[in-house]
Motif scaffolding. Sequence first.
Motif, mmCIF file in Angstrom:
data_model
loop_
_atom_site.group_PDB
_atom_site.id
_atom_site.type_symbol
_atom_site.label_atom_id
_atom_site.label_comp_id
_atom_site.label_asym_id
_atom_site.label_seq_id
_atom_site.Cartn_x
_atom_site.Cartn_y
_atom_site.Cartn_z
ATOM 1 N N ARG A 117 39.500 3.667 30.082
ATOM 2 C CA ARG A 117 39.018 3.173 30.664
ATOM 3 C C ARG A 117 37.926 2.012 30.052
ATOM 4 O O ARG A 117 38.099 1.571 29.301
ATOM 5 C CB ARG A 117 39.081 3.270 31.825
ATOM 6 N N VAL A 118 37.454 3.164 28.866
ATOM 7 C CA VAL A 118 36.269 2.442 27.717
ATOM 8 C C VAL A 118 36.768 2.088 27.180
ATOM 9 O O VAL A 118 36.716 0.677 26.341
ATOM 10 C CB VAL A 118 35.398 3.677 27.805
ATOM 11 N N LEU A 119 38.147 2.671 26.887
ATOM 12 C CA LEU A 119 37.936 1.850 24.915
ATOM 13 C C LEU A 119 39.575 1.176 25.855
ATOM 14 O O LEU A 119 39.079 -0.002 25.008
ATOM 15 C CB LEU A 119 39.626 3.750 24.572
ATOM 16 N N GLY A 120 39.803 1.047 26.544
ATOM 17 C CA GLY A 120 40.661 0.311 26.802
ATOM 18 C C GLY A 120 40.307 -1.483 27.831
ATOM 19 O O GLY A 120 40.350 -2.431 27.015
ATOM 20 N N VAL A 121 38.634 -1.166 27.897
ATOM 21 C CA VAL A 121 38.581 -2.366 28.337
ATOM 22 C C VAL A 121 36.939 -3.119 26.397
ATOM 23 O O VAL A 121 37.509 -4.107 26.378
ATOM 24 C CB VAL A 121 36.758 -2.303 28.990
ATOM 25 N N TRP A 122 37.294 -1.995 25.737
ATOM 26 C CA TRP A 122 36.366 -2.402 24.498
ATOM 27 C C TRP A 122 37.870 -2.988 23.637
ATOM 28 O O TRP A 122 37.031 -3.837 23.457
ATOM 29 C CB TRP A 122 35.985 -0.868 24.120
ATOM 30 N N ARG A 123 38.437 -2.570 24.185
ATOM 31 C CA ARG A 123 40.017 -3.197 22.736
ATOM 32 C C ARG A 123 40.828 -4.190 23.156
ATOM 33 O O ARG A 123 40.407 -5.422 22.454
ATOM 34 C CB ARG A 123 41.148 -2.499 23.162
ATOM 35 N N SER A 124 40.231 -5.087 25.118
ATOM 36 C CA SER A 124 40.419 -6.284 25.061
ATOM 37 C C SER A 124 39.220 -7.395 24.910
ATOM 38 O O SER A 124 39.846 -8.371 24.821
ATOM 39 C CB SER A 124 40.584 -5.952 26.960
ATOM 40 N N LEU A 125 38.238 -6.562 25.498
ATOM 41 C CA LEU A 125 37.087 -7.662 24.389
ATOM 42 C C LEU A 125 36.975 -7.377 23.080
ATOM 43 O O LEU A 125 37.019 -8.425 22.351
ATOM 44 C CB LEU A 125 35.455 -7.004 25.131
ATOM 45 N N SER A 126 37.272 -6.486 22.302
ATOM 46 C CA SER A 126 37.288 -7.147 21.191
ATOM 47 C C SER A 126 38.117 -7.349 20.525
ATOM 48 O O SER A 126 38.263 -8.283 19.292
ATOM 49 C CB SER A 126 37.219 -5.627 20.263
ATOM 50 N N THR A 127 39.561 -7.802 21.170
ATOM 51 C CA THR A 127 40.711 -8.477 20.919
ATOM 52 C C THR A 127 40.242 -10.126 21.405
ATOM 53 O O THR A 127 40.416 -10.622 20.502
ATOM 54 C CB THR A 127 41.996 -8.260 21.511
ATOM 55 N N GLY A 128 39.513 -10.190 22.587
ATOM 56 C CA GLY A 128 39.050 -11.369 22.469
ATOM 57 C C GLY A 128 38.339 -12.249 21.520
ATOM 58 O O GLY A 128 38.371 -13.232 21.345
ATOM 59 N N TRP A 129 37.344 -11.339 21.179
ATOM 60 C CA TRP A 129 36.045 -12.008 20.545
ATOM 61 C C TRP A 129 37.108 -12.475 18.911
ATOM 62 O O TRP A 129 36.578 -12.916 18.273
ATOM 63 C CB TRP A 129 35.296 -10.623 20.277
ATOM 64 N N GLY A 130 38.484 -11.307 18.342
ATOM 65 C CA GLY A 130 38.700 -11.366 17.397
ATOM 66 C C GLY A 130 39.268 -12.912 17.402
ATOM 67 O O GLY A 130 39.250 -13.392 16.292
ATOM 68 N N LEU A 131 39.958 -13.335 18.471
ATOM 69 C CA LEU A 131 40.537 -14.259 19.064
ATOM 70 C C LEU A 131 39.945 -15.448 18.626
ATOM 71 O O LEU A 131 39.503 -16.902 18.255
ATOM 72 C CB LEU A 131 41.338 -15.024 19.796
ATOM 73 N N LEU A 132 38.443 -15.573 19.524
ATOM 74 C CA LEU A 132 37.567 -16.316 19.636
ATOM 75 C C LEU A 132 36.107 -16.672 18.381
ATOM 76 O O LEU A 132 35.667 -17.386 18.395
ATOM 77 C CB LEU A 132 37.113 -16.626 21.201
ATOM 78 N N GLY A 133 35.851 -15.492 18.540
ATOM 79 C CA GLY A 133 35.295 -15.092 17.633
ATOM 80 C C GLY A 133 34.924 -16.161 15.604
ATOM 81 O O GLY A 133 34.032 -16.122 15.866
ATOM 82 N N PRO A 134 35.833 -16.129 14.913
ATOM 83 C CA PRO A 134 36.003 -17.522 14.257
ATOM 84 C C PRO A 134 36.129 -18.672 14.844
ATOM 85 O O PRO A 134 35.490 -19.654 13.743
ATOM 86 C CB PRO A 134 37.358 -16.845 13.468
#
Length: 179
Positions: free
Chosen positions: A99-116
């Motif tokens: 669960r922790v890794l799933g949430v982290w991966r979702s957040l990091s994917t979102g940030w990877g798209l929005l961060g730039p």
Amino acid sequence: MLVTGPLAAGAGAFGTVATALAVGGTLGAVVAGMLRRPSVRLVAGMAGIGALLQIGAGLTPGLLLLLVLVVPMAIVESVSDTAGTTVLQTDPPAAMRGRVLGVWRSLSTGWGLLGPLVAGGLMELLGARAALVLGGVVIAATAGAGALLHGRGRPALAVLPRLRPLRFAAARPQLSAVA
């Protein structure tokens, strides 16, 4: 934008700074690979140091000082990222790791798209220096808050009742727990 904008250097200088960042990132990966058991405190400390170096880079008056700052900045950011991933994979209880890794991966994917988009927008709106400084302040504040909250004891999640797996009537082979 900092190199070719406020520092008024050319493409060659940009290549030099990019090379310095790559060297620092590689050194950081080597250091991170030698860590036996990184901690949340180490991750927060490295992120905070990297943020302070980023603030310094945003305020640097010249290319030489920028080069001096970006190598250690890339080192600590590489260690922080790698150690953070290791902590996420090893610190949570076995029943919560997925669960922790799933949430982290979702957040990091979102940030990877929005961060730039956010970083580019901030640089266009505020300029390269202010965007670097603002980003460093946000990271330092987040790392500091996380370190303070982590030091207060067990996270609130620990008081939740333990989730039990669903039992099905049909016989199924048991799956082993994997980290």
